[in-house]
Design a protein around this motif. Structure first.
Motif, short mmCIF file in Angstrom:
data_model
loop_
_atom_site.label_atom_id
_atom_site.label_comp_id
_atom_site.label_asym_id
_atom_site.label_seq_id
_atom_site.Cartn_x
_atom_site.Cartn_y
_atom_site.Cartn_z
N ARG A 107 0.83 -1.19 0.00
CA ARG A 107 0.00 0.00 0.00
C ARG A 107 0.87 1.24 0.00
NH1 ARG A 107 -4.12 -2.21 -2.05
NH2 ARG A 107 -4.88 -3.97 -0.89
N ASN A 108 0.32 2.35 -0.51
CA ASN A 108 1.10 3.58 -0.64
C ASN A 108 1.10 4.42 0.64
OD1 ASN A 108 -1.56 4.44 -0.75
ND2 ASN A 108 -1.18 5.97 -2.33
N MET A 109 0.24 4.06 1.61
CA MET A 109 0.21 4.80 2.87
C MET A 109 -0.49 3.93 3.91
SD MET A 109 -2.87 7.60 2.31
CE MET A 109 -2.22 8.23 0.78
N PRO A 110 -0.30 4.22 5.16
CA PRO A 110 -1.04 3.48 6.21
C PRO A 110 -2.54 3.78 6.13
CG PRO A 110 0.81 4.73 7.14
CD PRO A 110 0.67 5.15 5.72
N GLN A 111 -3.36 2.83 6.56
CA GLN A 111 -4.81 3.00 6.54
C GLN A 111 -5.24 4.21 7.36
OE1 GLN A 111 -7.16 1.27 4.69
NE2 GLN A 111 -8.46 2.96 5.38
N ALA A 112 -4.56 4.45 8.47
CA ALA A 112 -4.91 5.59 9.33
C ALA A 112 -4.77 6.91 8.57
CB ALA A 112 -4.03 5.60 10.58
N ARG A 113 -3.76 7.03 7.71
CA ARG A 113 -3.56 8.25 6.92
C ARG A 113 -4.69 8.40 5.89
NH1 ARG A 113 -2.87 13.28 6.13
NH2 ARG A 113 -1.77 13.86 4.25
N ALA A 114 -5.07 7.31 5.24
CA ALA A 114 -6.17 7.36 4.28
C ALA A 114 -7.47 7.77 4.97
CB ALA A 114 -6.33 6.01 3.59
N ASP A 115 -7.71 7.24 6.18
CA ASP A 115 -8.90 7.62 6.94
C ASP A 115 -8.87 9.10 7.31
OD1 ASP A 115 -9.87 5.04 6.81
OD2 ASP A 115 -9.07 4.47 8.77
N GLU A 116 -7.69 9.59 7.67
CA GLU A 116 -7.53 11.00 8.02
C GLU A 116 -7.86 11.89 6.82
OE1 GLU A 116 -3.82 13.98 8.94
OE2 GLU A 116 -3.74 11.96 9.80
N LEU A 117 -7.36 11.54 5.65
CA LEU A 117 -7.65 12.30 4.43
C LEU A 117 -9.16 12.30 4.13
CD1 LEU A 117 -4.65 11.17 2.23
CD2 LEU A 117 -5.01 13.44 3.20
N ALA A 118 -9.79 11.15 4.33
CA ALA A 118 -11.24 11.06 4.09
C ALA A 118 -12.00 11.98 5.03
CB ALA A 118 -11.70 9.62 4.26
N ARG A 119 -11.58 12.07 6.29
CA ARG A 119 -12.24 12.96 7.25
C ARG A 119 -12.09 14.42 6.84
NH1 ARG A 119 -10.36 8.98 10.74
NH2 ARG A 119 -8.45 10.11 11.21
#
Length: 129
Positions: A107-119
């Motif tokens: 993956r290109n980033m951790p899931q937590a970072r993707a969730d943060e961007l979504a928020r």
């Protein structure tokens, strides 16, 4: 990764706009499948229909929409023959997703970072107040 789906409710028929042929038939699945399962089912259905029933008006692209199988252009002469072919296509997709495991890709980033961007996107999309 195993993925299996089944039709879980009654089919629903919908009329189409004037000038179109046949009806739109929606069949509910137990849940929304992955694109991989949808592609496998669609490919098997299209291959199975070629040369067997008159399929000139069937719309076979975008067959899976959310948790529904949606077939447009279903006519009287093909409706009866379509059911068993559809059942076989679902079984083939279930089998393909049973025996062909998906390899985990980096993956290109951790899931937590993707969730943060979504928020952040969600916060900006909501009306102020």
């Amino acid at each position: 990764m195993t993925e299996r789906h089944a039709i879980t409710g009654a089919a629903r028929g919908e009329t189409l706009s004037s000038g179109r042929v046949g009806a739109c038939v929606r069949l509910p699945l137990d849940s929304a499948p992955t694109a991989r399962w949808s592609d496998a089912m669609s490919a098997r259905l299209a291959a199975s229909l070629c040369g067997h029933v008159p399929i000139g008006h069937l719309k076979l692209d975008h067959l899976v929409q959310g948790s529904d199988i949606v077939i447009e252009g279903v006519e009287t002469g093909e409706a009866e023959q379509l059911g068993p072919v559809l059942r076989a296509a679902i079984e083939a997709a279930n089998g393909a997703c049973d025996c062909d495991p998906i390899l985990e890709h980096p993956r290109n980033m951790p899931q937590a970072r993707a969730d943060e961007l979504a928020r952040v996107v969600e916060a900006g999309a909501r009306p102020a107040g």
